[in-house]
Design a protein around this motif. Sequence first.
Motif, PDB file in Angstrom:
ATOM      1  N   CYS A   1      -4.671   4.677  -4.074  1.00 35.60           N
ATOM      2  CA  CYS A   1      -4.020   4.419  -2.780  1.00 35.60           C
ATOM      3  C   CYS A   1      -3.113   3.195  -2.867  1.00 35.60           C
ATOM      4  O   CYS A   1      -1.996   3.205  -2.344  1.00 35.60           O
ATOM      5  N   TYR A   2      -3.568   2.149  -3.518  1.00 33.73           N
ATOM      6  CA  TYR A   2      -2.793   0.918  -3.656  1.00 33.73           C
ATOM      7  C   TYR A   2      -1.474   1.197  -4.385  1.00 33.73           C
ATOM      8  O   TYR A   2      -0.424   0.698  -4.011  1.00 33.73           O
ATOM      9  N   ARG A   3      -1.544   1.998  -5.434  1.00 33.52           N
ATOM     10  CA  ARG A   3      -0.342   2.301  -6.236  1.00 33.52           C
ATOM     11  C   ARG A   3       0.678   3.141  -5.496  1.00 33.52           C
ATOM     12  O   ARG A   3       1.873   2.933  -5.635  1.00 33.52           O
ATOM     13  N   VAL A   4       0.226   4.112  -4.719  1.00 40.52           N
ATOM     14  CA  VAL A   4       1.165   5.080  -4.144  1.00 40.52           C
ATOM     15  C   VAL A   4       1.562   4.837  -2.695  1.00 40.52           C
ATOM     16  O   VAL A   4       2.559   5.386  -2.242  1.00 40.52           O
ATOM     17  N   CYS A   5       0.803   4.022  -1.986  1.00 41.64           N
ATOM     18  CA  CYS A   5       1.068   3.858  -0.557  1.00 41.64           C
ATOM     19  C   CYS A   5       1.423   2.402  -0.235  1.00 41.64           C
ATOM     20  O   CYS A   5       0.552   1.525  -0.239  1.00 41.64           O
ATOM     21  N   GLY A   6       2.684   2.177   0.041  1.00 40.90           N
ATOM     22  CA  GLY A   6       3.156   0.830   0.323  1.00 40.90           C
ATOM     23  C   GLY A   6       2.461   0.165   1.502  1.00 40.90           C
ATOM     24  O   GLY A   6       2.174  -1.030   1.474  1.00 40.90           O
ATOM     25  N   ILE A   7       2.180   0.927   2.549  1.00 42.99           N
ATOM     26  CA  ILE A   7       1.506   0.361   3.720  1.00 42.99           C
ATOM     27  C   ILE A   7       0.089  -0.074   3.348  1.00 42.99           C
ATOM     28  O   ILE A   7      -0.348  -1.168   3.706  1.00 42.99           O
ATOM     29  N   PHE A   8      -0.624   0.767   2.612  1.00 39.35           N
ATOM     30  CA  PHE A   8      -1.965   0.419   2.157  1.00 39.35           C
ATOM     31  C   PHE A   8      -1.918  -0.850   1.308  1.00 39.35           C
ATOM     32  O   PHE A   8      -2.741  -1.754   1.469  1.00 39.35           O
ATOM     33  N   ARG A   9      -0.936  -0.917   0.408  1.00 37.76           N
ATOM     34  CA  ARG A   9      -0.781  -2.078  -0.473  1.00 37.76           C
ATOM     35  C   ARG A   9      -0.537  -3.352   0.341  1.00 37.76           C
ATOM     36  O   ARG A   9      -1.189  -4.371   0.124  1.00 37.76           O
ATOM     37  N   ARG A  10       0.379  -3.295   1.299  1.00 41.18           N
ATOM     38  CA  ARG A  10       0.693  -4.486   2.101  1.00 41.18           C
ATOM     39  C   ARG A  10      -0.508  -4.937   2.937  1.00 41.18           C
ATOM     40  O   ARG A  10      -0.815  -6.126   3.008  1.00 41.18           O
ATOM     41  N   ILE A  11      -1.176  -3.992   3.575  1.00 42.01           N
ATOM     42  CA  ILE A  11      -2.356  -4.332   4.383  1.00 42.01           C
ATOM     43  C   ILE A  11      -3.459  -4.916   3.493  1.00 42.01           C
ATOM     44  O   ILE A  11      -4.100  -5.908   3.855  1.00 42.01           O
ATOM     45  N   SER A  12      -3.648  -4.315   2.329  1.00 45.80           N
ATOM     46  CA  SER A  12      -4.665  -4.812   1.388  1.00 45.80           C
ATOM     47  C   SER A  12      -4.383  -6.245   0.978  1.00 45.80           C
ATOM     48  O   SER A  12      -5.296  -7.078   0.921  1.00 45.80           O
ATOM     49  N   GLU A  13      -3.124  -6.553   0.702  1.00 43.48           N
ATOM     50  CA  GLU A  13      -2.767  -7.917   0.285  1.00 43.48           C
ATOM     51  C   GLU A  13      -2.939  -8.914   1.428  1.00 43.48           C
ATOM     52  O   GLU A  13      -3.384 -10.044   1.205  1.00 43.48           O
ATOM     53  N   VAL A  14      -2.611  -8.519   2.648  1.00 48.69           N
ATOM     54  CA  VAL A  14      -2.810  -9.407   3.803  1.00 48.69           C
ATOM     55  C   VAL A  14      -4.301  -9.708   3.969  1.00 48.69           C
ATOM     56  O   VAL A  14      -4.705 -10.866   4.143  1.00 48.69           O
ATOM     57  N   ILE A  15      -5.124  -8.678   3.885  1.00 51.70           N
ATOM     58  CA  ILE A  15      -6.573  -8.867   4.018  1.00 51.70           C
ATOM     59  C   ILE A  15      -7.090  -9.722   2.864  1.00 51.70           C
ATOM     60  O   ILE A  15      -7.900 -10.641   3.067  1.00 51.70           O
ATOM     61  N   TYR A  16      -6.621  -9.449   1.653  1.00 55.15           N
ATOM     62  CA  TYR A  16      -7.064 -10.228   0.494  1.00 55.15           C
ATOM     63  C   TYR A  16      -6.736 -11.712   0.687  1.00 55.15           C
ATOM     64  O   TYR A  16      -7.581 -12.576   0.456  1.00 55.15           O
TER      65      TYR A  16
END
Length: 129
Positions: free
Chosen positions: A99-114
């Motif tokens: 999901c992190y690799r293919v979905c930009g929204i998932f990636r951005r949200i994940s980084e904000v949470i991280y």
Amino acid sequence: MKMSSTPVVRDPPGQPLLIWDGECGFCARWVGRLQRLTGKRMIYIPYQDLRGRFAEVGEGAFSEAVHLIEPDGSVYRGAGAAFLALSKAGGVWALGWRCYRVCGIFRRISEVIYRWVARNRHWLSRYTP
């Protein structure tokens, strides 16, 4: 696929290497869980024990976020490193990395949470079993 702007290291490890803050209780608990999941598929070293080995990344970066260095020299940090590390356990654990690799929204949200967790890890440590 390299997800960060961190440079590739010149002297990569022979196995995936997770670099974490050895002085952080929150980090130690999560690394322990990850070690149980991945077994010997990864190496885990606190950045305090590296003594400048990966100068391309820099100790300041290591103190801010977890990093994963692959045998090809690729460097991942933050949520990307966490999801890639979990993927080494295989099975359902690889879903987050996909999901992190293919979905930009998932990636951005994940980084904000991280980043929020990283900034608050010391008090979150009290609530993490």
